[in-house]
Scaffold this motif. Structure first.
Motif, PDB file in Angstrom:
ATOM      1  N   ILE A 282       2.680  -0.778 -14.211  1.00 12.50           N
ATOM      2  CA  ILE A 282       3.272  -1.672 -13.123  1.00 12.50           C
ATOM      3  C   ILE A 282       2.117  -2.179 -12.295  1.00 12.50           C
ATOM      4  CG2 ILE A 282       4.690  -1.266 -11.071  1.00 12.50           C
ATOM      5  CD1 ILE A 282       6.025   0.994 -11.973  1.00 12.50           C
ATOM      6  N   ALA A 283       2.269  -3.456 -12.401  1.00 13.46           N
ATOM      7  CA  ALA A 283       1.510  -4.287 -11.603  1.00 13.46           C
ATOM      8  C   ALA A 283       1.826  -4.288 -10.131  1.00 13.46           C
ATOM      9  CB  ALA A 283       1.154  -5.531 -12.251  1.00 13.46           C
TER      10      ALA A 283
ATOM     11  N   GLU B 154      -0.837  -2.191   3.097  1.00 18.00           N
ATOM     12  CA  GLU B 154      -0.235  -1.016   3.703  1.00 18.00           C
ATOM     13  C   GLU B 154       1.083  -0.420   2.862  1.00 18.00           C
ATOM     14  OE1 GLU B 154       0.241  -0.565   8.136  1.00 18.00           O
ATOM     15  OE2 GLU B 154      -1.327  -2.066   8.245  1.00 18.00           O
ATOM     16  N   PHE B 155       1.831  -1.589   2.477  1.00 20.60           N
ATOM     17  CA  PHE B 155       3.227  -1.077   1.841  1.00 20.60           C
ATOM     18  C   PHE B 155       2.622  -0.780   0.472  1.00 20.60           C
ATOM     19  CE2 PHE B 155       5.997  -2.800  -1.452  1.00 20.60           C
ATOM     20  CZ  PHE B 155       7.089  -2.004  -1.259  1.00 20.60           C
ATOM     21  N   PHE B 156       1.697  -1.310  -0.300  1.00 19.68           N
ATOM     22  CA  PHE B 156       1.266  -0.867  -1.653  1.00 19.68           C
ATOM     23  C   PHE B 156       0.421   0.504  -1.472  1.00 19.68           C
ATOM     24  CE2 PHE B 156       1.913  -5.209  -2.973  1.00 19.68           C
ATOM     25  CZ  PHE B 156       3.191  -5.057  -3.628  1.00 19.68           C
ATOM     26  N   ASP B 157      -0.141   0.616  -0.293  1.00 14.91           N
ATOM     27  CA  ASP B 157      -0.887   1.865  -0.348  1.00 14.91           C
ATOM     28  C   ASP B 157       0.038   3.049  -0.305  1.00 14.91           C
ATOM     29  OD1 ASP B 157      -3.364   0.638  -0.377  1.00 14.91           O
ATOM     30  OD2 ASP B 157      -3.635   0.614   2.136  1.00 14.91           O
ATOM     31  N   SER B 158       1.290   2.836   0.275  1.00 13.66           N
ATOM     32  CA  SER B 158       2.171   3.867   0.354  1.00 13.66           C
ATOM     33  C   SER B 158       3.059   4.089  -1.028  1.00 13.66           C
ATOM     34  CB  SER B 158       3.156   3.868   1.501  1.00 13.66           C
ATOM     35  OG  SER B 158       4.020   2.559   1.147  1.00 13.66           O
ATOM     36  N   LEU B 159       3.056   2.889  -1.790  1.00 11.06           N
ATOM     37  CA  LEU B 159       4.042   2.801  -2.835  1.00 11.06           C
ATOM     38  C   LEU B 159       3.184   3.529  -4.299  1.00 11.06           C
ATOM     39  CD1 LEU B 159       6.685   1.979  -4.088  1.00 11.06           C
ATOM     40  CD2 LEU B 159       5.827  -0.191  -4.307  1.00 11.06           C
ATOM     41  N   GLU B 160       1.912   3.055  -4.193  1.00  8.27           N
ATOM     42  CA  GLU B 160       1.159   3.235  -5.344  1.00  8.27           C
ATOM     43  C   GLU B 160       1.157   4.774  -5.565  1.00  8.27           C
ATOM     44  OE1 GLU B 160      -3.167   2.628  -7.310  1.00  8.27           O
ATOM     45  OE2 GLU B 160      -2.778   2.017  -5.298  1.00  8.27           O
ATOM     46  N   PRO B 161       0.619   5.804  -4.834  1.00  7.56           N
ATOM     47  CA  PRO B 161       0.910   7.114  -5.094  1.00  7.56           C
ATOM     48  C   PRO B 161       1.947   7.712  -5.450  1.00  7.56           C
ATOM     49  CG  PRO B 161       0.306   6.818  -2.630  1.00  7.56           C
ATOM     50  CD  PRO B 161       0.368   5.487  -3.238  1.00  7.56           C
ATOM     51  N   ARG B 162       3.250   7.013  -5.202  1.00  5.45           N
ATOM     52  CA  ARG B 162       4.385   7.665  -5.411  1.00  5.45           C
ATOM     53  C   ARG B 162       4.684   7.193  -6.924  1.00  5.45           C
ATOM     54  NH1 ARG B 162       8.476   6.426  -0.243  1.00  5.45           N
ATOM     55  NH2 ARG B 162       6.987   7.382   1.412  1.00  5.45           N
TER      56      ARG B 162
ATOM     57  N   ALA C  81       5.192   9.515 -10.309  1.00  8.64           N
ATOM     58  CA  ALA C  81       6.290   9.435 -11.183  1.00  8.64           C
ATOM     59  C   ALA C  81       5.585   9.278 -12.662  1.00  8.64           C
ATOM     60  CB  ALA C  81       7.261   8.408 -10.654  1.00  8.64           C
ATOM     61  N   GLY C  82       4.688   9.077 -12.960  1.00  6.72           N
ATOM     62  CA  GLY C  82       3.935   9.191 -14.172  1.00  6.72           C
ATOM     63  C   GLY C  82       3.718   7.634 -14.626  1.00  6.72           C
ATOM     64  N   PHE C  83       3.717   6.825 -13.834  1.00 13.18           N
ATOM     65  CA  PHE C  83       3.394   5.206 -14.266  1.00 13.18           C
ATOM     66  C   PHE C  83       1.781   5.028 -14.103  1.00 13.18           C
ATOM     67  CE2 PHE C  83       7.815   4.896 -12.631  1.00 13.18           C
ATOM     68  CZ  PHE C  83       8.436   4.436 -13.860  1.00 13.18           C
ATOM     69  N   SER C  84       1.353   4.037 -14.600  1.00 13.23           N
ATOM     70  CA  SER C  84      -0.045   3.665 -14.545  1.00 13.23           C
ATOM     71  C   SER C  84       0.186   2.340 -13.840  1.00 13.23           C
ATOM     72  CB  SER C  84      -0.500   3.186 -15.926  1.00 13.23           C
ATOM     73  OG  SER C  84      -1.789   2.281 -15.967  1.00 13.23           O
ATOM     74  N   VAL C  85      -0.570   2.324 -12.808  1.00  9.78           N
ATOM     75  CA  VAL C  85      -0.492   1.473 -11.703  1.00  9.78           C
ATOM     76  C   VAL C  85      -1.734   0.445 -11.830  1.00  9.78           C
ATOM     77  CG1 VAL C  85      -0.162   0.909  -9.175  1.00  9.78           C
ATOM     78  CG2 VAL C  85       0.981   2.722 -10.396  1.00  9.78           C
TER      79      VAL C  85
END
Length: 94
Positions: free
Chosen positions: A33-34, A45-53, A57-61
């Motif tokens: 996921i890009a 800030e939004f992506f900082d909170s989304l990336e770890p989730r 969940a097993g995605f490469s980010v």
């Protein structure tokens, strides 16, 4: 009836361009996921909170950031995303 497959390109094109849309992957396992940050205030800030989730969940980010929210993403960024990601989440604002 509204045609849901028709999208307007907000990049100030002077003439319409017909593009085929890609189908969403049937299986999400092992997809990359890009996260495309458009450089608006607090979008990181939004992506900082989304990336770890997404990672949990097993995605490469992979993270990308436009130089300015008022300009189209640089061709190099677009090409990088096309080559290395299966899904794009773009941070919009307003």
């Amino acid at each position: 009836m509204i045609d849901l497959n028709y999208m307007r390109d907000p990049t100030s094109e002077t003439s319409a361009t017909i593009r085929t849309t890609r189908s969403f992957p049937a299986e999400l396992k092992e997809k990359t996921i890009a996260l495309l940050d458009i450089s608006k205030e607090r979008s990181s800030e939004f992506f900082d909170s989304l990336e770890p989730r997404l990672s949990e969940a097993g995605f490469s980010v992979k993270r990308y950031r436009k130089a300015s929210h008022s300009k189209v993403a640089a061709t190099a960024i677009t090409q990088e995303i096309v080559q290395h990601a299966d899904i794009v989440i773009e941070g919009l604002a307003d």
